[in-house]
Every structure is written in structure tokens, then in C-alpha cells.
Design a protein around this motif. Structure first.
Motif, PDB file in Angstrom:
ATOM      1  N   ASP A   1       9.051 -14.128 -37.402  1.00  0.00           N
ATOM      2  CA  ASP A   1       8.026 -14.265 -36.214  1.00  0.00           C
ATOM      3  C   ASP A   1       7.488 -13.555 -36.685  1.00  0.00           C
ATOM      4  O   ASP A   1       8.042 -12.631 -36.133  1.00  0.00           O
ATOM      5  CB  ASP A   1       8.783 -15.411 -35.286  1.00  0.00           C
TER       6      ASP A   1
ATOM      7  N   ALA B   1       5.672 -21.749 -34.198  1.00  0.00           N
ATOM      8  CA  ALA B   1       7.098 -21.791 -33.995  1.00  0.00           C
ATOM      9  C   ALA B   1       7.199 -21.911 -32.447  1.00  0.00           C
ATOM     10  O   ALA B   1       8.572 -23.036 -32.520  1.00  0.00           O
ATOM     11  CB  ALA B   1       7.984 -20.782 -34.478  1.00  0.00           C
ATOM     12  N   ARG B   2       7.303 -21.699 -31.648  1.00  0.00           N
ATOM     13  CA  ARG B   2       7.349 -21.422 -30.081  1.00  0.00           C
ATOM     14  C   ARG B   2       6.434 -21.038 -29.316  1.00  0.00           C
ATOM     15  O   ARG B   2       5.669 -19.387 -29.816  1.00  0.00           O
ATOM     16  CB  ARG B   2       9.230 -21.085 -30.454  1.00  0.00           C
TER      17      ARG B   2
ATOM     18  N   TYR C   1       5.147 -17.270 -31.090  1.00  0.00           N
ATOM     19  CA  TYR C   1       5.172 -16.857 -31.644  1.00  0.00           C
ATOM     20  C   TYR C   1       5.108 -17.944 -33.662  1.00  0.00           C
ATOM     21  O   TYR C   1       5.156 -18.850 -33.103  1.00  0.00           O
ATOM     22  CB  TYR C   1       7.270 -17.019 -31.922  1.00  0.00           C
ATOM     23  N   LEU C   2       4.349 -16.985 -33.908  1.00  0.00           N
ATOM     24  CA  LEU C   2       4.786 -17.794 -35.705  1.00  0.00           C
ATOM     25  C   LEU C   2       5.082 -17.672 -36.307  1.00  0.00           C
ATOM     26  O   LEU C   2       5.943 -16.238 -36.622  1.00  0.00           O
ATOM     27  CB  LEU C   2       2.838 -17.292 -36.440  1.00  0.00           C
ATOM     28  N   THR C   3       5.349 -18.497 -37.556  1.00  0.00           N
ATOM     29  CA  THR C   3       6.775 -17.984 -38.267  1.00  0.00           C
ATOM     30  C   THR C   3       6.139 -18.241 -39.712  1.00  0.00           C
ATOM     31  O   THR C   3       5.047 -18.249 -40.113  1.00  0.00           O
ATOM     32  CB  THR C   3       7.538 -19.361 -38.731  1.00  0.00           C
ATOM     33  N   SER C   4       6.632 -16.984 -40.349  1.00  0.00           N
ATOM     34  CA  SER C   4       6.743 -16.461 -41.864  1.00  0.00           C
ATOM     35  C   SER C   4       7.835 -16.204 -42.502  1.00  0.00           C
ATOM     36  O   SER C   4       9.072 -15.914 -42.144  1.00  0.00           O
ATOM     37  CB  SER C   4       5.412 -15.556 -41.569  1.00  0.00           C
TER      38      SER C   4
END
Length: 279
Positions: free
Chosen positions: A28, A13-14, A21-24
Motif C-alpha cells: 500500500d 484501500a483505506r 492508502y492505495l493498494t498495489s
């Protein structure tokens, strides 16, 4: 939903100074920079293992743990405290084995078989050494003579307790084991008997005639690799010498000798066996 204690495919994500940071669906979560594959960009999808860090935050890693939620494993004890033990499972934060889930007094350096699960009350990944609780309560679907995957779980005075095909408990008796076994070893074995209590008596060798054929194949391969086809093992050889070279008992070795002799493939001597050239 995020699979805690297992692998997840998550989108980047960013970026921040200390990682990505990974999105879920659960919000995040961070993957520290030291675990980020080189060349990763925003929008890429990473396959990561998700667990909780020392501050109980969800965190991702590209490291592969030794076990995931829902699996059995034999792990090494790193530390023991009044509340429980901590096990090395290949990640920075050790796996917690609560005192209530222990079956014996543990010490650092010891290996222990555990089942890993997600504790519903705390939403934390924990281990239990009472692994029998997590086996199937259904009748074993196989029969005597079937091959099975055997996970060595514990050693007793009678033999080795094993987990059969990840679902049932069985026993390898000491007098039928002719090679070293350690907790966590996985071997192909064979069902000798399905007992009335649902537990299984097992063997590492194929039963009956199949056992002799398998041993004959092993012996033939050893003869083919030996200098001039001469193996310094025969009918009068010591059982320990036979085991060290071939990993089989003297009884099984003699069955193999008999099989190869009947085929006309070997010449027998008291303390050696000669491979005969095919005409």
C-alpha cells in the motif's frame, strides 16, 4: 508491478486522517489528502503518478509532472549541491541530477535538457544531462525530405542540437533558423540530409518547392487578415521586419511573393504587398 516514475491506476484501500492508502502489488502507498479528488470513496480507482518522497517512501499524487521515466525534457535548476543538482519537474520533491550525470557546471535558474530514468542500483528516479547516451544506436529509419518532430536539446556554435522523433540526434544550423528557439521547444521540422555518422541535418522549412508553397500559404493568411489586404512588406523590406511579422527569412519571403504573384493573387510594391480580390 508498480510503475515507479509513471502513471498507475490504483484502487483506494483505506482512509486515514492525512490521506488515502492505495493498494498495489508492491504494498500500500499513500496519497496525501490534499491530492485526493473530491468525492473519492473506498474501492474507487485513481490514476496517480508514483514517485518517492523526501524520506524515500513510495507516494502517489494526482499532480502531473513535467516528465516521466523514459522521456526527455528541459527542466529548470532549483538548487546545486556538491553531490548534484535538483530540478523542478512540477512535484513537491525536486528531481535529482547526480554530479556524475552532468555535462557542465550548473546554476540555479538555468534550464538543462535531461533524460529521466530509474537507477537500478538505488531504485530511485534520476536525471541525466548526458541525454545522447539514451538515443537509438540504430540507423535512422527515415530519408531526406521526411517530416519529423524536433525537440530542441542544446545550443552550440554551429546551431541547435535536437532530438528527432525521440530517438536520434540532429542539427539545425544557425543560418537556417529564423525564429527564436529555446531548450524544450518542440517543432515540426524536415530532414535535409542523413549523414554517414547517422546524425541528421535538419530544417524548420519544407525543402525545395514545398518550402515555397508553405511560405505562400503563410503569407496569404497574413494578407487576408491585414486591413484592406495590404501588408507593409515588400521586396525592399528589411529582413528583420519580415521575420518579426511572418517568422520567415527574406529569401523564403521572396519565394512566397513569387508564388502568389504567379497565381495572380497579389500586386507587388517595393515595400508593401496588396492582396487582389478574386474575380
Amino acid at each position: 508491478m508498480l510503475a515507479l516514475g509513471n502513471y498507475n491506476d490504483l484502487e483506494v484501500a483505506r482512509a486515514v486522517d492525512f490521506g488515502l492508502y492505495l493498494t498495489s502489488d508492491d504494498g500500500d502507498l499513500l496519497i496525501p489528502r490534499k491530492y485526493v479528488p473530491e468525492g473519492t470513496e473506498i474501492g474507487d480507482v485513481l490514476r496517480v503518478f508514483v514517485y518517492r518522497d523526501s524520506e524515500d517512501r513510495l507516494i502517489a499524487t494526482t499532480l502531473d509532472p513535467l516528465v516521466t521515466v523514459g522521456q526527455f525534457a528541459a527542466l529548470t535548476v532549483r538548487d546545486v549541491t556538491p553531490t548534484g543538482a535538483f530540478l523542478d519537474w512540477g512535484l513537491e520533491k525536486d528531481l535529482f541530477l547526480p554530479y556524475r550525470n552532468q555535462r557542465r557546471t550548473l546554476r540555479p535558474g538555468q534550464r538543462e535538457t535531461v533524460f529521466v530514468y530509474l537507477d537500478e542500483a538505488s531504485d530511485r528516479i534520476v536525471a541525466s544531462a548526458k541525454w545522447e547516451w539514451f538515443l537509438s544506436d540504430q540507423p535512422y529509419p527515415g530519408k531526406a525530405g521526411d517530416a519529423a518532430e524536433l525537440f530542441v536539446a542544446d545550443e552550440t556554435d554551429m546551431g541547435f542540437k535536437v532530438i528527432v522523433d525521440g530517438t536520434h540526434q540532429g542539427l539545425l544550423y544557425h543560418n537556417e533558423v529564423f525564429k527564436p528557439l529555446r531548450l524544450g521547444d518542440v517543432h515540426t521540422g524536415y530532414v535535409r540530409t542523413v549523414r554517414p555518422d547517422g546524425k541528421l541535418d535538419l530544417s524548420l522549412q519544407r525543402p525545395g518547392h514545398d518550402e515555397a508553397l508553405a511560405a505562400a500559404d503563410t503569407l496569404l493568411a497574413a494578407l487576408q487578415q491585414a486591413p484592406n489586404g495590404l501588408l507593409p512588406l515588400g521586396d525592399k523590406s528589411e529582413p528583420d521586419d519580415i521575420y518579426r511579422r511572418l517568422g520567415m527569412s527574406k529569401k523564403v519571403f521572396k519565394k512566397a511573393l513569387g508564388t502568389l504573384y504567379k497565381r495572380g493573387q497579389v500586386q507587388l510594391h517595393p515595400e508593401s504587398t496588396q492582396l487582389l480580390k478574386a474575380e
